[in-house]
Design an enzyme around this catalytic site. Sequence first.
Site, mmCIF file in Angstrom:
data_model
loop_
_atom_site.group_PDB
_atom_site.id
_atom_site.type_symbol
_atom_site.label_atom_id
_atom_site.label_comp_id
_atom_site.label_asym_id
_atom_site.label_seq_id
_atom_site.Cartn_x
_atom_site.Cartn_y
_atom_site.Cartn_z
ATOM 1 N N CYS A 68 12.510 81.834 27.526
ATOM 2 C CA CYS A 68 11.995 82.966 28.309
ATOM 3 C C CYS A 68 11.093 82.495 29.439
ATOM 4 O O CYS A 68 10.917 83.181 30.426
ATOM 5 C CB CYS A 68 11.241 83.914 27.394
ATOM 6 S SG CYS A 68 9.896 83.087 26.538
ATOM 7 N N LYS B 159 14.167 89.949 10.694
ATOM 8 C CA LYS B 159 15.575 90.127 11.061
ATOM 9 C C LYS B 159 15.856 89.120 12.165
ATOM 10 O O LYS B 159 15.583 89.366 13.344
ATOM 11 C CB LYS B 159 15.773 91.567 11.555
ATOM 12 C CG LYS B 159 17.160 92.151 11.343
ATOM 13 C CD LYS B 159 18.258 91.449 12.072
ATOM 14 C CE LYS B 159 18.314 91.781 13.542
ATOM 15 N NZ LYS B 159 19.293 90.916 14.265
ATOM 16 N N GLU C 94 7.350 90.444 23.140
ATOM 17 C CA GLU C 94 7.481 89.285 24.026
ATOM 18 C C GLU C 94 8.890 89.356 24.602
ATOM 19 O O GLU C 94 9.869 89.117 23.887
ATOM 20 C CB GLU C 94 7.234 87.996 23.230
ATOM 21 C CG GLU C 94 5.825 87.992 22.630
ATOM 22 C CD GLU C 94 5.413 86.688 21.951
ATOM 23 O OE1 GLU C 94 6.291 85.922 21.529
ATOM 24 O OE2 GLU C 94 4.202 86.454 21.846
HETATM 25 P P1 NAD Z 1 18.150 90.669 22.255
HETATM 26 O O1 NAD Z 1 17.133 91.641 22.710
HETATM 27 O O2 NAD Z 1 19.579 90.955 22.521
HETATM 28 O O3 NAD Z 1 18.055 90.473 20.668
HETATM 29 C C1 NAD Z 1 16.859 90.085 20.053
HETATM 30 C C2 NAD Z 1 16.846 90.607 18.627
HETATM 31 O O4 NAD Z 1 16.806 92.031 18.637
HETATM 32 C C3 NAD Z 1 18.074 90.223 17.804
HETATM 33 O O5 NAD Z 1 17.653 89.918 16.494
HETATM 34 C C4 NAD Z 1 18.892 91.504 17.832
HETATM 35 O O6 NAD Z 1 19.770 91.648 16.740
HETATM 36 C C5 NAD Z 1 17.806 92.549 17.780
HETATM 37 N N1 NAD Z 1 18.173 93.864 18.301
HETATM 38 C C6 NAD Z 1 19.052 94.154 19.294
HETATM 39 N N2 NAD Z 1 19.102 95.500 19.492
HETATM 40 C C7 NAD Z 1 18.229 96.059 18.607
HETATM 41 C C8 NAD Z 1 17.858 97.402 18.311
HETATM 42 N N3 NAD Z 1 18.363 98.435 18.976
HETATM 43 N N4 NAD Z 1 16.946 97.610 17.339
HETATM 44 C C9 NAD Z 1 16.401 96.572 16.669
HETATM 45 N N5 NAD Z 1 16.743 95.286 16.877
HETATM 46 C C10 NAD Z 1 17.643 95.027 17.851
HETATM 47 O O7 NAD Z 1 17.706 89.276 22.871
HETATM 48 P P2 NAD Z 1 18.474 87.877 22.767
HETATM 49 O O8 NAD Z 1 19.690 87.965 23.631
HETATM 50 O O9 NAD Z 1 18.609 87.513 21.338
HETATM 51 O O10 NAD Z 1 17.397 86.873 23.421
HETATM 52 C C11 NAD Z 1 17.313 86.577 24.770
HETATM 53 C C12 NAD Z 1 16.237 87.425 25.439
HETATM 54 O O11 NAD Z 1 14.985 87.230 24.783
HETATM 55 C C13 NAD Z 1 15.965 87.049 26.887
HETATM 56 O O12 NAD Z 1 15.783 88.233 27.629
HETATM 57 C C14 NAD Z 1 14.650 86.270 26.827
HETATM 58 O O13 NAD Z 1 13.894 86.263 28.004
HETATM 59 C C15 NAD Z 1 13.943 86.985 25.726
HETATM 60 N N6 NAD Z 1 12.904 86.131 25.121
HETATM 61 C C16 NAD Z 1 11.586 86.385 25.382
HETATM 62 C C17 NAD Z 1 10.576 85.559 24.824
HETATM 63 C C18 NAD Z 1 9.094 85.772 25.099
HETATM 64 O O14 NAD Z 1 8.281 85.144 24.418
HETATM 65 N N7 NAD Z 1 8.708 86.606 26.057
HETATM 66 C C19 NAD Z 1 10.948 84.511 24.006
HETATM 67 C C20 NAD Z 1 12.300 84.278 23.765
HETATM 68 C C21 NAD Z 1 13.275 85.104 24.328
HETATM 69 C C1 6OH Z 2 10.611 81.823 24.881
HETATM 70 O O1 6OH Z 2 11.806 81.594 24.854
HETATM 71 C C2 6OH Z 2 9.616 80.900 24.457
HETATM 72 C C3 6OH Z 2 8.533 81.349 23.816
HETATM 73 C C4 6OH Z 2 7.560 80.433 23.364
HETATM 74 C C5 6OH Z 2 6.576 80.800 22.538
HETATM 75 O O2 6OH Z 2 6.474 82.018 22.027
HETATM 76 C C6 6OH Z 2 5.546 79.873 22.130
HETATM 77 O O3 6OH Z 2 4.700 80.284 21.339
HETATM 78 O O4 6OH Z 2 5.543 78.725 22.599
#
Ligand code: NAD
Ligand code: 6OH
Length: 491
Positions: A293, A183, A259
């Site tokens: 992130c 998704k 993550e």
């Molecule tokens: P988000 O949590 O709003 O959405 C991520 C995904 O989850 C989307 O596909 C969304 O539709 C889905 N989603 C939302 N609510 C849900 C629910 N209740 N049940 C199931 N699915 C649901 O995040 P975003 O705004 O798309 O991304 C930005 C965030 O992601 C930032 O906080 C960033 O730090 C984090 N991020 C972390 C990493 C990592 O590797 N740690 C990597 C990339 C982004």
């Molecule tokens: C977050 O926005 C970046 C994540 C990066 C990875 O998960 C990766 O494997 O480099």
Amino acid sequence: MPRGSKHVNFIQNYIDGKFVAGQRDFADVNPANGSVIAQVSEADQDLVDRAVQSARKSLSGEWGHTSVRERAAALRKVADAIESRFDCFVAAEVADTGKPISLASRLDVPRAAANFRAFADLISAAGIESFQTETADGKSALNYAIRKPLGVVGIITPWNLPLLLLTWKVAPALACGNAVVVKPSEETPASATLLAEVMQTVGISDGVYNVVHGFGPASAGEFLTQHPDVNAVTFTGESQTGATIMKTVAPSVKPVSFELGGKNAGIVFADCEFDDAIAGIADAVFLNTGQVCLCAERVYVERGVFDRFVSALKRKAENLRVGSPLEPSTEMGPLISKQHREKVISYYSLAREEGANVVAGGGIPEFGNALDNGFYVQPTIYTGLAESARCVKEEIFGPVCHVTPFDTEEEAVHMANDTKYGLAASIWTSNLKRGHRVAQQMNAGITWVNCWFLRDLRTPFGGMGLSGIGREGGMHSLNFYSELNNICIRL
Ligand code: NAD
Ligand code: 6OH
């Protein structure tokens, strides 16, 4: 826009090897100018159920009987096919995210192919754990643990690095013999759908890779995580969403890999290679419009070089080429959406209210053309806030940092670790001993010394605290995407 309009694409779900439309559509918007680039078909509960059932069915069919060698070969074919449609993937990623074409070409799409190759290599070379156990009667037993697929894996991903983060999970899941229902974020549906075309072209069995489009709550995301036939959920996104998903999966005790967000620190010592540190921190703050992130939103600089550092970072921010993602020289594009820009701008206002000194940016750029309809913000640097300020504590996820001076190593370590998150840190010093010493004190899953976002896909990747649960990468991915069955034989 009507379906099938000549002006927009129609992005469908991919279930059991076929492209399938649901009952409702939503718009896919180009963040660089606000235009609608596609209508996306939302998967309702019935379509999500069909996707899960088709994944389940594939596990008892041809895919369930593939050897490791065949799966590794299939993954390599996927990598080759991504590369043969390189421009198509770049165009899709740029249109959906607004990221510069140069960035999608050097980071997102090459990493997608690399993800498939890395896990083809890893699964081919992976051994199994075994122990010879001495028993009380002077004899022994042989233990060995075999790896089996989890089954159907639900994969939910965000919009910032859509293809990179999706394939980071799809590749190991398939390497381990699972079937997946993915998704992608509602903001960035295109590249996961293009990947479906690739899967079809290279002959991945129907049902092994399924895509359902939609939102989180009361939509495809929630339907997928609450589905009783999904065996595990792997999620990248906001910490709060992770908490919600955890509640949803609790009744069926599904394994999760999370993550999540970060509020990462960069620590710059006076003995650093100054130009390298400036270039590295500028990347860590502004890459992908700060929407990674791993980005550093808190920078700690030793007092002796503080003023020089802030001036040099200001020059970097002010010289960044902010503009059309399609222009090859563009270095920074827009934020992902109008709503996300409102969030980032609200932090820009909050920083002023909290008493910040605005070193650079702090507003919305003006172009005098169609880009003014896009969701741009200025690269921004603040100083002068207390460590307790909300702008220093909360994840903003934009091209912004706060720079704080420090006097001692202990003080820098204390401030860097004073957060509920724990994803990544970067340390800039030419003193090797200090580099190791400080790195080992970081409460983070990933610490870089004299670099940032330098990746080796065999290493553990993930965060502590609010930044996640578990590690992916290398054997950690193979372990998450497998069930181990330990076999003990009395000899
Ligand atoms: P988000 O949590 O709003 O959405 C991520 C995904 O989850 C989307 O596909 C969304 O539709 C889905 N989603 C939302 N609510 C849900 C629910 N209740 N049940 C199931 N699915 C649901 O995040 P975003 O705004 O798309 O991304 C930005 C965030 O992601 C930032 O906080 C960033 O730090 C984090 N991020 C972390 C990493 C990592 O590797 N740690 C990597 C990339 C982004
Ligand atoms: C977050 O926005 C970046 C994540 C990066 C990875 O998960 C990766 O494997 O480099």
